[in-house]
Design a protein around this motif. Structure first.
Motif, PDB file in Angstrom:
ATOM      1  N   ARG A 372       6.590   9.698 133.087  1.00 24.75           N
ATOM      2  CA  ARG A 372       7.640  10.701 133.317  1.00 24.75           C
ATOM      3  C   ARG A 372       8.808   9.806 134.098  1.00 24.75           C
ATOM      4  O   ARG A 372       9.830  10.121 134.056  1.00 24.75           O
ATOM      5  CB  ARG A 372       6.969  11.754 134.430  1.00 24.75           C
ATOM      6  N   ALA A 373       8.334   8.912 135.088  1.00 21.48           N
ATOM      7  CA  ALA A 373       9.140   8.102 135.847  1.00 21.48           C
ATOM      8  C   ALA A 373      10.140   7.358 134.872  1.00 21.48           C
ATOM      9  O   ALA A 373      11.076   6.947 135.002  1.00 21.48           O
ATOM     10  CB  ALA A 373       8.411   7.137 136.659  1.00 21.48           C
ATOM     11  N   VAL A 374       9.423   6.596 133.666  1.00 15.57           N
ATOM     12  CA  VAL A 374      10.418   6.019 132.624  1.00 15.57           C
ATOM     13  C   VAL A 374      11.022   6.839 132.115  1.00 15.57           C
ATOM     14  O   VAL A 374      12.468   6.477 131.788  1.00 15.57           O
ATOM     15  CB  VAL A 374       9.215   5.298 131.793  1.00 15.57           C
ATOM     16  N   ALA A 390      12.160  13.917 124.539  1.00 19.72           N
ATOM     17  CA  ALA A 390      11.174  15.045 124.620  1.00 19.72           C
ATOM     18  C   ALA A 390       9.920  14.501 125.018  1.00 19.72           C
ATOM     19  O   ALA A 390       9.567  13.253 124.492  1.00 19.72           O
ATOM     20  CB  ALA A 390      10.958  15.842 123.239  1.00 19.72           C
ATOM     21  N   LEU A 391       9.248  15.153 126.067  1.00 18.80           N
ATOM     22  CA  LEU A 391       7.877  14.919 126.430  1.00 18.80           C
ATOM     23  C   LEU A 391       6.760  15.650 126.093  1.00 18.80           C
ATOM     24  O   LEU A 391       6.980  17.062 126.207  1.00 18.80           O
ATOM     25  CB  LEU A 391       8.071  14.581 127.775  1.00 18.80           C
ATOM     26  N   ASP A 392       5.729  15.268 125.594  1.00 22.09           N
ATOM     27  CA  ASP A 392       4.555  16.000 125.253  1.00 22.09           C
ATOM     28  C   ASP A 392       3.451  15.345 125.939  1.00 22.09           C
ATOM     29  O   ASP A 392       2.658  14.509 125.211  1.00 22.09           O
ATOM     30  CB  ASP A 392       4.218  16.392 123.817  1.00 22.09           C
ATOM     31  N   LEU A 393       3.080  15.542 127.291  1.00 18.24           N
ATOM     32  CA  LEU A 393       2.198  14.585 127.897  1.00 18.24           C
ATOM     33  C   LEU A 393       0.992  15.400 128.482  1.00 18.24           C
ATOM     34  O   LEU A 393       0.812  16.587 128.715  1.00 18.24           O
ATOM     35  CB  LEU A 393       2.733  14.159 129.254  1.00 18.24           C
ATOM     36  N   ASP A 394      -0.071  14.758 127.921  1.00 16.41           N
ATOM     37  CA  ASP A 394      -1.472  15.492 128.128  1.00 16.41           C
ATOM     38  C   ASP A 394      -2.723  14.420 128.513  1.00 16.41           C
ATOM     39  O   ASP A 394      -3.635  14.296 127.776  1.00 16.41           O
ATOM     40  CB  ASP A 394      -1.911  16.599 126.853  1.00 16.41           C
ATOM     41  N   ALA A 395      -2.151  13.549 129.369  1.00 20.85           N
ATOM     42  CA  ALA A 395      -3.123  12.490 129.897  1.00 20.85           C
ATOM     43  C   ALA A 395      -3.264  12.634 131.160  1.00 20.85           C
ATOM     44  O   ALA A 395      -3.013  11.555 132.123  1.00 20.85           O
ATOM     45  CB  ALA A 395      -2.716  11.284 129.478  1.00 20.85           C
ATOM     46  N   PRO A 396      -3.952  13.636 131.952  1.00 23.79           N
ATOM     47  CA  PRO A 396      -3.901  13.775 133.206  1.00 23.79           C
ATOM     48  C   PRO A 396      -5.103  13.155 134.125  1.00 23.79           C
ATOM     49  O   PRO A 396      -5.043  13.012 135.267  1.00 23.79           O
ATOM     50  CB  PRO A 396      -3.900  15.409 133.579  1.00 23.79           C
ATOM     51  N   ARG A 397      -6.017  12.780 133.413  1.00 23.67           N
ATOM     52  CA  ARG A 397      -7.131  12.059 133.934  1.00 23.67           C
ATOM     53  C   ARG A 397      -6.876  10.700 134.169  1.00 23.67           C
ATOM     54  O   ARG A 397      -6.279   9.954 133.357  1.00 23.67           O
ATOM     55  CB  ARG A 397      -8.355  11.897 132.841  1.00 23.67           C
ATOM     56  N   PRO A 398      -7.135  10.266 135.637  1.00 21.74           N
ATOM     57  CA  PRO A 398      -6.740   8.784 136.158  1.00 21.74           C
ATOM     58  C   PRO A 398      -7.795   7.653 135.016  1.00 21.74           C
ATOM     59  O   PRO A 398      -8.902   8.061 134.797  1.00 21.74           O
ATOM     60  CB  PRO A 398      -7.053   9.013 137.591  1.00 21.74           C
TER      61      PRO A 398
END
Length: 517
Positions: A372-374, A390-398
């Motif tokens: 998101r920062a980039v 466009a963003l499609d982000l689904d990698a919430p696990r650290p």
């Protein structure tokens, strides 16, 4: 290392070619000798066939006019013909006409009947003498239709039986004397030394590999010998002819000396050329190293003022909230400062990578936050080029990763979208987690990258020489640095298949399967 490669590799190649040439020459000579021996063995096989044909014609003449049941004539034939061991006659109905058991048989005749008992009782002899359907349909006549040879095994090995069908349908079976046959074959097999051939000895072997007939002297001690074999034509197909060839020793001592001397001369010339090349290349390498150190030093020196320029430009942008024109000017300064910072970062990373000092510092974090920062950093410049991000982000696990390094990788990919794929009008960043890995895809709708260049584009300073890069500036090290940073994480960066445009896939290890989301 260059000196060794320049000298050893060509010299080794020349030596290999010389050895191969000698080996090929020996193989060529061996092939020629083998062909000559094979031709000779074929001639000897034909000679054995002619010997049997002559034997068959002689027996045909001797048996003409003898009645099938004329025991006295058959016994007289056996006594006066050394080529024949014994004779038996079987009637068309399978009854034994000679020797007649009712009239009494000699010991030799009894032994002969015992040897061919199987041929008489199972109809083998009558079947062999029966005219073939083809011969009957074509009305073949002559000796080939009413006589022939039959081979069978008994006690010491193969025995040869000559048969003849009489006009009454009876079959005459004459056993050829084995010792006389082998003696005649010995006469028919002269040694190669007698007629100037390339062989030392010719041997006739039986089906068990035992020597039946041998002619010629053995090879001299230390003489190279190869063997060529050929099976005899029927009815002696169980026997084998073998010729022992005298192999050529290849090039003589003079030829070997000349080859070695040529190699020494070539090696000396290569050493001289290598020394000159080494000196020149060392000088060029020193100059190149000085240029690289200068670029690194300049890049380091530029970082500090560039950071200050960007910092104060961002501060001024916040204070001039009401002056839109000034804010737009300052936004350009900030964006260009960021782009110049990325270029300097790539140069420094590339220098560390070439020195083997490129390292990442993983720390637990969420990849989506970095993405998101980039995206926020690149969104204004992409929008100014008409590109929707466009963003499609689904990698919430650290996972453990170096946020600055991943930001640099994704930043280089977005910079390429800005330079090469702006005409597509859209770019997207997709992140997924699964299978023990986190995958980030950066895709565009530009002209794409040819499949043949899928690996070459990751090489430093490689730029595709077509319309994709014409008129586009760049250092040519962005993708190379991006892949190096991905691999430093234990992951990979590759060009993924895409129906339209280009799609780059960044794979990072983690999170572990079964962890909390």
């Amino acid at each position: 290392m260059l000196l060794v490669l320049v000298v050893v590799v060509p010299t080794g190649l020349l030596a290999w070619l010389a050895v191969r040439g000698v080996r090929d020459e020996r193989r060529r000579v061996a092939d020629q000798l083998g062909a000559a021996a094979a031709s000779r063995l074929a001639d000897l096989d034909a000679r054995v066939g002619r010997l049997l044909d002559d034997r068959a014609r002689g027996l045909t003449e001797l048996t003409d006019g003898i009645a099938p049941d004329d025991a006295a004539a058959w016994r007289r034939l056996v006594r006066t013909t050394p080529e024949i061991a014994q004779v038996a006659v079987q009637g068309p109905d399978g009854r034994l006409l000679h020797p007649s058991l009712a009239a009494g048989v000699s010991d030799a005749e009894a032994d002969y009947l015992r040897r061919i008992r199987g041929l008489l009782e199972d109809g083998t002899l009558l079947a062999a003498a029966a005219p073939s359907p083809e011969a009957t349909s074509q009305k073949l006549a002559g000796p080939a239709a009413d006589h022939g040879f039959l081979a069978w095994y008994w006690d010491t090995g193969l025995h040869l039986l000559w048969w003849r069908r009489t006009p009454s349908g009876a079959v005459v079976a004459a056993e050829l004397d084995r010792a006389r046959l082998l003696a005649d074959l010995a006469v028919a097999l002269p040694s190669g030394a007698d007629d100037g051939g390339p062989w030392r000895r010719i041997t006739l072997l039986d089906s068990r590999g035992e020597v039946l007939v041998q002619s010629g002297a053995p090879a001299a001690e230390g003489e190279a010998v190869a063997a060529v074999e050929r099976r005899l034509a029927p009815p002696l197909a169980a026997w084998t002819l073998r010729a022992e060839l005298v192999g050529a020793g290849g090039p003589g001592a003079l030829g070997g000396f000349l080859r070695a001397a040529a190699l020494v001369v070539v090696a000396a010339v290569l050493v001289g050329l290598a020394v000159v090349f080494y000196r020149e290349s060392s000088r060029e390498l020193r100059e190149a190293a000085q240029r690289v150190r200068f670029v690194n030093q300049v890049s380091h020196e530029l970082r500090t003022p560039l950071t200050n320029i960007r910092l104060y430009a961002e501060l001024a942008e916040r204070r001039l909230a009401d002056d839109e024109e000034a804010r737009s000017h300052l936004a350009v300064i900030v964006a260009e400062s960021a782009r110049l910072g990325r270029l300097i970062g790539n140069v420094l990373s590339f220098a560390r990578s070439r020195r083997g000092e490129l390292a990442v510092h993983p720390a637990p974090g969420v990849v989506d936050d970095t993405l998101r920062a980039v995206a926020a950093q690149f969104a204004p410049s992409l929008q100014s080029r008409g590109v929707e991000l466009a963003l499609d982000l689904d990698a919430p696990r650290p996972i453990p990763f170096d946020a600055d390094a991943v930001e640099q990788v994704v930043g280089n990919l977005l910079a390429n979208v800005e330079k090469y794929a702006a005409a597509g009008g859209r770019a997207e960043i997709v992140s997924r987690q699964g299978g023990g890995a986190t995958t980030v895809r950066v895709a565009d709708r530009g002209p794409g990258i040819p499949a043949a260049a899928a690996e070459r584009i990751f090489e430093p300073f490689v730029r595709l020489s077509d319309r994709l890069t014409e008129g586009v500036s760049g250092t040519g090290i962005g993708l190379a640095i991006a892949r190096d940073l991905a691999r430093a994480h234990g992951g990979e960066l590759r060009l993924a298949p895409s129906e339209r445009g280009a799609c780059f896939a960044l794979e990072l290890p983690g999170p572990a399967e079964g962890g909390e989301r």
